[in-house]
Design a protein around this motif. Sequence first.
Motif, PDB file in Angstrom:
ATOM      1  N   ILE A 160      -2.676 -18.673  -2.290  1.00 50.64           N
ATOM      2  CA  ILE A 160      -2.238 -20.053  -2.238  1.00 50.64           C
ATOM      3  C   ILE A 160      -3.027 -20.735  -1.272  1.00 50.64           C
ATOM      4  O   ILE A 160      -3.335 -20.183  -0.220  1.00 50.64           O
ATOM      5  CB  ILE A 160      -0.778 -19.772  -1.826  1.00 50.64           C
ATOM      6  N   SER A 161      -3.515 -21.935  -1.569  1.00 46.44           N
ATOM      7  CA  SER A 161      -4.134 -22.910  -0.661  1.00 46.44           C
ATOM      8  C   SER A 161      -2.979 -23.600  -0.087  1.00 46.44           C
ATOM      9  O   SER A 161      -2.312 -24.294  -0.887  1.00 46.44           O
ATOM     10  CB  SER A 161      -5.344 -23.683  -1.184  1.00 46.44           C
ATOM     11  N   LEU A 162      -3.085 -23.712   1.241  1.00 51.30           N
ATOM     12  CA  LEU A 162      -1.985 -24.647   1.972  1.00 51.30           C
ATOM     13  C   LEU A 162      -2.423 -25.969   2.008  1.00 51.30           C
ATOM     14  O   LEU A 162      -3.351 -26.289   2.559  1.00 51.30           O
ATOM     15  CB  LEU A 162      -1.406 -23.933   3.201  1.00 51.30           C
ATOM     16  N   LEU A 163      -1.433 -26.924   1.326  1.00 46.54           N
ATOM     17  CA  LEU A 163      -1.902 -28.328   1.286  1.00 46.54           C
ATOM     18  C   LEU A 163      -1.060 -28.934   2.425  1.00 46.54           C
ATOM     19  O   LEU A 163      -1.491 -30.330   2.651  1.00 46.54           O
ATOM     20  CB  LEU A 163      -1.680 -28.920  -0.096  1.00 46.54           C
ATOM     21  N   SER A 164      -0.074 -28.522   3.092  1.00 52.35           N
ATOM     22  CA  SER A 164       0.448 -29.096   4.002  1.00 52.35           C
ATOM     23  C   SER A 164      -0.076 -29.094   5.354  1.00 52.35           C
ATOM     24  O   SER A 164      -0.994 -28.165   5.659  1.00 52.35           O
ATOM     25  CB  SER A 164       1.926 -28.777   4.216  1.00 52.35           C
ATOM     26  N   ARG A 165       0.153 -30.171   6.227  1.00 57.20           N
ATOM     27  CA  ARG A 165      -0.573 -30.289   7.529  1.00 57.20           C
ATOM     28  C   ARG A 165       0.161 -29.137   8.391  1.00 57.20           C
ATOM     29  O   ARG A 165       1.259 -28.597   8.191  1.00 57.20           O
ATOM     30  CB  ARG A 165      -0.405 -31.508   8.095  1.00 57.20           C
ATOM     31  N   SER A 166      -0.528 -28.595   9.290  1.00 54.78           N
ATOM     32  CA  SER A 166      -0.144 -27.738  10.414  1.00 54.78           C
ATOM     33  C   SER A 166       1.139 -28.093  11.129  1.00 54.78           C
ATOM     34  O   SER A 166       1.291 -29.269  11.511  1.00 54.78           O
ATOM     35  CB  SER A 166      -1.251 -27.432  11.123  1.00 54.78           C
ATOM     36  N   GLY A 167       1.851 -27.386  10.901  1.00 55.44           N
ATOM     37  CA  GLY A 167       3.472 -27.450  11.620  1.00 55.44           C
ATOM     38  C   GLY A 167       4.500 -28.230  10.641  1.00 55.44           C
ATOM     39  O   GLY A 167       5.655 -28.253  10.896  1.00 55.44           O
ATOM     40  N   GLU A 168       4.092 -28.872   9.429  1.00 58.33           N
ATOM     41  CA  GLU A 168       4.861 -29.374   8.398  1.00 58.33           C
ATOM     42  C   GLU A 168       5.420 -27.940   7.634  1.00 58.33           C
ATOM     43  O   GLU A 168       4.860 -27.065   7.438  1.00 58.33           O
ATOM     44  CB  GLU A 168       4.186 -30.216   7.655  1.00 58.33           C
ATOM     45  N   ALA A 169       6.495 -28.266   7.117  1.00 59.21           N
ATOM     46  CA  ALA A 169       7.030 -27.233   6.288  1.00 59.21           C
ATOM     47  C   ALA A 169       6.482 -27.363   4.866  1.00 59.21           C
ATOM     48  O   ALA A 169       6.162 -28.325   4.508  1.00 59.21           O
ATOM     49  CB  ALA A 169       8.741 -27.420   5.891  1.00 59.21           C
ATOM     50  N   LEU A 170       6.260 -26.041   4.388  1.00 63.08           N
ATOM     51  CA  LEU A 170       5.634 -25.743   3.062  1.00 63.08           C
ATOM     52  C   LEU A 170       6.524 -25.226   2.094  1.00 63.08           C
ATOM     53  O   LEU A 170       7.299 -24.343   2.324  1.00 63.08           O
ATOM     54  CB  LEU A 170       4.232 -24.923   3.257  1.00 63.08           C
ATOM     55  N   LYS A 171       6.539 -25.787   0.859  1.00 63.34           N
ATOM     56  CA  LYS A 171       7.533 -25.770  -0.178  1.00 63.34           C
ATOM     57  C   LYS A 171       6.988 -24.894  -1.234  1.00 63.34           C
ATOM     58  O   LYS A 171       6.162 -25.863  -1.848  1.00 63.34           O
ATOM     59  CB  LYS A 171       8.569 -26.624  -0.819  1.00 63.34           C
ATOM     60  N   ILE A 172       7.280 -23.843  -1.956  1.00 61.64           N
ATOM     61  CA  ILE A 172       6.874 -23.097  -2.960  1.00 61.64           C
ATOM     62  C   ILE A 172       7.878 -22.694  -3.893  1.00 61.64           C
ATOM     63  O   ILE A 172       8.935 -22.156  -3.396  1.00 61.64           O
ATOM     64  CB  ILE A 172       6.056 -22.042  -2.672  1.00 61.64           C
ATOM     65  N   GLN A 173       7.701 -23.016  -5.272  1.00 56.83           N
ATOM     66  CA  GLN A 173       8.599 -22.536  -6.339  1.00 56.83           C
ATOM     67  C   GLN A 173       8.046 -21.265  -6.841  1.00 56.83           C
ATOM     68  O   GLN A 173       7.126 -21.431  -7.391  1.00 56.83           O
ATOM     69  CB  GLN A 173       8.826 -23.613  -7.323  1.00 56.83           C
ATOM     70  N   LEU A 174       8.776 -20.361  -6.952  1.00 58.65           N
ATOM     71  CA  LEU A 174       8.393 -19.326  -7.422  1.00 58.65           C
ATOM     72  C   LEU A 174       9.197 -18.812  -8.632  1.00 58.65           C
ATOM     73  O   LEU A 174      10.520 -18.657  -8.528  1.00 58.65           O
ATOM     74  CB  LEU A 174       8.502 -17.829  -6.552  1.00 58.65           C
ATOM     75  N   ASN A 175       8.706 -18.638  -9.896  1.00 54.34           N
ATOM     76  CA  ASN A 175       9.606 -18.097 -11.274  1.00 54.34           C
ATOM     77  C   ASN A 175       9.764 -16.748 -11.031  1.00 54.34           C
ATOM     78  O   ASN A 175       8.857 -15.964 -10.978  1.00 54.34           O
ATOM     79  CB  ASN A 175       8.769 -18.573 -12.292  1.00 54.34           C
ATOM     80  N   THR A 176      10.971 -16.664 -11.311  1.00 51.81           N
ATOM     81  CA  THR A 176      11.433 -14.853 -11.075  1.00 51.81           C
ATOM     82  C   THR A 176      12.123 -14.371 -12.280  1.00 51.81           C
ATOM     83  O   THR A 176      12.622 -13.431 -12.408  1.00 51.81           O
ATOM     84  CB  THR A 176      12.566 -14.844  -9.924  1.00 51.81           C
ATOM     85  N   PRO A 221      17.707 -20.273  -3.802  1.00 53.37           N
ATOM     86  CA  PRO A 221      18.916 -19.655  -3.429  1.00 53.37           C
ATOM     87  C   PRO A 221      18.707 -18.010  -3.006  1.00 53.37           C
ATOM     88  O   PRO A 221      17.715 -17.285  -3.724  1.00 53.37           O
ATOM     89  CB  PRO A 221      19.813 -19.856  -4.459  1.00 53.37           C
ATOM     90  N   ASN A 222      19.363 -17.312  -2.454  1.00 57.84           N
ATOM     91  CA  ASN A 222      19.494 -16.021  -2.409  1.00 57.84           C
ATOM     92  C   ASN A 222      20.899 -15.362  -2.223  1.00 57.84           C
ATOM     93  O   ASN A 222      21.460 -15.468  -1.073  1.00 57.84           O
ATOM     94  CB  ASN A 222      18.572 -15.529  -0.928  1.00 57.84           C
ATOM     95  N   PRO A 223      21.224 -14.856  -3.382  1.00 53.51           N
ATOM     96  CA  PRO A 223      20.494 -14.207  -4.480  1.00 53.51           C
ATOM     97  C   PRO A 223      20.118 -15.362  -5.615  1.00 53.51           C
ATOM     98  O   PRO A 223      20.579 -16.404  -5.605  1.00 53.51           O
ATOM     99  CB  PRO A 223      21.551 -13.462  -5.208  1.00 53.51           C
ATOM    100  N   ALA A 224      18.931 -15.105  -6.257  1.00 50.27           N
ATOM    101  CA  ALA A 224      18.329 -16.003  -7.093  1.00 50.27           C
ATOM    102  C   ALA A 224      18.575 -15.556  -8.466  1.00 50.27           C
ATOM    103  O   ALA A 224      18.700 -14.356  -8.852  1.00 50.27           O
ATOM    104  CB  ALA A 224      16.878 -16.212  -6.899  1.00 50.27           C
ATOM    105  N   VAL A 225      18.371 -16.513  -9.511  1.00 51.63           N
ATOM    106  CA  VAL A 225      18.365 -16.147 -11.116  1.00 51.63           C
ATOM    107  C   VAL A 225      17.211 -16.203 -11.704  1.00 51.63           C
ATOM    108  O   VAL A 225      16.553 -15.283 -12.036  1.00 51.63           O
ATOM    109  CB  VAL A 225      19.512 -17.027 -11.475  1.00 51.63           C
ATOM    110  N   ASN A 226      16.440 -17.479 -11.853  1.00 49.21           N
ATOM    111  CA  ASN A 226      15.250 -17.677 -12.435  1.00 49.21           C
ATOM    112  C   ASN A 226      14.268 -18.116 -11.475  1.00 49.21           C
ATOM    113  O   ASN A 226      13.201 -17.968 -11.765  1.00 49.21           O
ATOM    114  CB  ASN A 226      15.356 -18.667 -13.441  1.00 49.21           C
ATOM    115  N   ASN A 227      14.498 -18.833 -10.339  1.00 47.28           N
ATOM    116  CA  ASN A 227      13.482 -19.482  -9.660  1.00 47.28           C
ATOM    117  C   ASN A 227      14.050 -19.376  -8.172  1.00 47.28           C
ATOM    118  O   ASN A 227      15.141 -19.422  -7.598  1.00 47.28           O
ATOM    119  CB  ASN A 227      13.377 -21.175  -9.771  1.00 47.28           C
ATOM    120  N   LEU A 228      13.082 -19.267  -7.262  1.00 41.51           N
ATOM    121  CA  LEU A 228      13.200 -18.755  -5.836  1.00 41.51           C
ATOM    122  C   LEU A 228      12.571 -20.124  -4.890  1.00 41.51           C
ATOM    123  O   LEU A 228      11.244 -20.038  -5.374  1.00 41.51           O
ATOM    124  CB  LEU A 228      12.803 -17.616  -5.401  1.00 41.51           C
ATOM    125  N   GLN A 229      13.071 -20.775  -4.221  1.00 39.74           N
ATOM    126  CA  GLN A 229      12.421 -21.902  -3.373  1.00 39.74           C
ATOM    127  C   GLN A 229      12.087 -21.165  -2.047  1.00 39.74           C
ATOM    128  O   GLN A 229      12.951 -20.467  -1.521  1.00 39.74           O
ATOM    129  CB  GLN A 229      13.199 -22.980  -3.280  1.00 39.74           C
TER     130      GLN A 229
END
Length: 102
Positions: free
Chosen positions: A59-75, A22-30
């Motif tokens: 970060i090493s990207l594990l998704s295939r080219s063209g696919e969406a990549l999702k990362i969780q960031l602890n804030t 979410p933006n604004p985020a509280v504890n985690n940002l996807q």
Amino acid sequence: VKVSGKSMPPKVSQQNTIVLFPNPAVNNLQITIENNQLPNPVIMYVTDMAGKKLIQKSISLLSRSGEALKIQLNTTALASGLYILSIQSESGISTQKFIISR
């Protein structure tokens, strides 16, 4: 990048779309990178509005080219305020602003 002794600004990538939720985020940002065309590895960093790097991750990207990549960031270590997320690869830099609200 240096050309003839002069520094060139990094190229800003237009191929990849960064979606933060979410933006604004509280504890985690996807972080979702849509249309992932980034080469491996990439450097993700968060800076405050003064330009100070607060978080940096390789970060090493594990998704295939063209696919969406999702990362969780602890804030949880970030104070309330406005920040800039940057994702840098050899093809350029993608940036997005986000807010921490507590």
